[in-house]
Design an enzyme around this catalytic site. Structure first.
Site, short mmCIF file in Angstrom:
data_model
loop_
_atom_site.label_atom_id
_atom_site.label_comp_id
_atom_site.label_asym_id
_atom_site.label_seq_id
_atom_site.Cartn_x
_atom_site.Cartn_y
_atom_site.Cartn_z
N THR A 138 -5.59 1.73 -3.98
CA THR A 138 -6.48 2.50 -3.95
C THR A 138 -7.92 2.38 -4.61
O THR A 138 -8.96 2.21 -4.15
CB THR A 138 -6.10 3.80 -4.21
OG1 THR A 138 -4.70 4.26 -3.39
CG2 THR A 138 -7.05 5.10 -3.79
N PHE B 14 -6.60 5.66 1.99
CA PHE B 14 -5.66 4.80 0.80
C PHE B 14 -4.56 5.79 0.45
O PHE B 14 -4.45 6.87 0.56
CB PHE B 14 -6.86 4.86 -0.44
CG PHE B 14 -7.80 3.79 -0.10
CD1 PHE B 14 -7.52 2.71 0.24
CD2 PHE B 14 -9.17 4.12 -0.10
CE1 PHE B 14 -8.44 1.59 0.31
CE2 PHE B 14 -10.21 3.22 0.20
CZ PHE B 14 -9.77 1.78 0.19
N CYS B 15 -3.86 4.91 -0.48
CA CYS B 15 -2.77 5.61 -1.26
C CYS B 15 -2.99 6.73 -1.95
O CYS B 15 -4.31 6.80 -2.72
CB CYS B 15 -1.94 4.62 -1.90
SG CYS B 15 -1.12 5.34 -3.35
N PRO B 16 -2.84 7.92 -2.11
CA PRO B 16 -1.29 8.03 -1.61
C PRO B 16 -1.34 9.03 -0.16
O PRO B 16 -0.31 9.57 0.38
CB PRO B 16 -0.72 9.32 -2.49
CG PRO B 16 -1.86 10.10 -2.92
CD PRO B 16 -2.97 8.96 -2.97
#
Lengths: 176, 81
Positions: A138, B14-16
């Site tokens: 991320t 994107f994560c999460p």
């Protein structure tokens, strides 16, 4: 378009490995002193036979980027950000008394005089001792950091779930 | 090729987020049904198996579709509890 079947059980097997003492360290900071502390704990723990995983996220990613690499992003905002936020363990500033590099330079000199390893050396030692490095996907995406601008030997690109699955088995979990 | 009962598109997240969306979606499935999660976040390769291991669902498979522009991952999860 080509489709590749991946083996998810490999990732699971890693987690099932029964090693008694696990250490996880989240490295969020990109300050030289903090990153140094993280690597000292990591190498120390690895030397004691513990299994150590370091998660690099946000500014911490600078410690595992190649020297001087900028953003690989196409949009101007992230490009400018990448230009200001250059990577490289050699270039990390002190959290205090950086003084445009002067303070950090002096600190490095004192460290050399006392035979203290610097951040790139500590990082290399950690890798030699088998410390696993994981980069957060991320923050990489946000900051326009691509895989090829990271140093060799980054074991995984992963996220919070991987960290937590590991940390719940950890006896020492640190956030730096 | 794994047959999925329900498909979840998490492209661009994107994560999460992919994991959070998965944890919500899986509640709508019946026991034994397979959820296909499509993501372009490379972290999913490690995160989805880790999530399954923690939650007790079964990781049935993982696919990587390599296009020139970007990679797309497909994770298949069977609801096990």
């Amino acid at each position: 378009m080509s489709t590749v079947q991946l083996e998810p059980s490999a990732a699971l097997a890693e987690l099932r490995e029964a090693k008694p003492d696990r250490v996880t360290i989240v490295v969020l900071s990109g300050d030289m002193d903090r990153v140094m502390a993280a690597f000292i704990i990591a190498t120390g723990a690895a030397a004691m036979g513990m299994q150590v995983t370091m998660f690099f996220t946000f500014w911490g990613l600078n410690a595992i980027r190649r020297r001087g690499t900028t953003s690989g992003a196409r949009d101007w905002l992230r490009r400018m950000f990448g230009w200001l936020n250059k990577g490289g363990a050699e270039l990390l500033p002190l959290s205090r008394f950086h003084f445009f590099g002067l303070g950090t330079g002096m600190m490095k000199r004192v460290m050399r005089q006392h035979r203290m390893p610097d951040v790139p050396e500590l990082r290399q030692t950690a890798q030699d001792l088998g410390v696993r490095f994981i980069a957060c996907t991320t923050s990489m995406g946000l900051m326009g950091i691509t895989k090829d601008t990271l140093i060799e030997g980054i074991d995984q690109l992963a996220g919070v779930t991987t960290y937590l699955a590991e940390a719940r088995q950890g006896s020492v979990n640190l956030f730096i | 090729m794994i047959q999925a009962d329900v498909k979840l598109d998490t492209l661009g997240y994107f994560c999460p987020m992919p994991i959070i969306m998965t944890s919500k979606k899986i509640k709508e499935l019946q026991l034994g049904q397979v959820l296909e999660v499509v993501s372009d976040d490379e972290g999913i390769k490690k995160d989805m198996p880790a999530w399954c291991q923690t939650t007790g669902h079964e990781m049935v498979g993982l696919e990587e579709d390599a296009d020139q522009a970007k990679r797309v991952y497909k994770a298949f999860v069977r609801k096990a509890k």
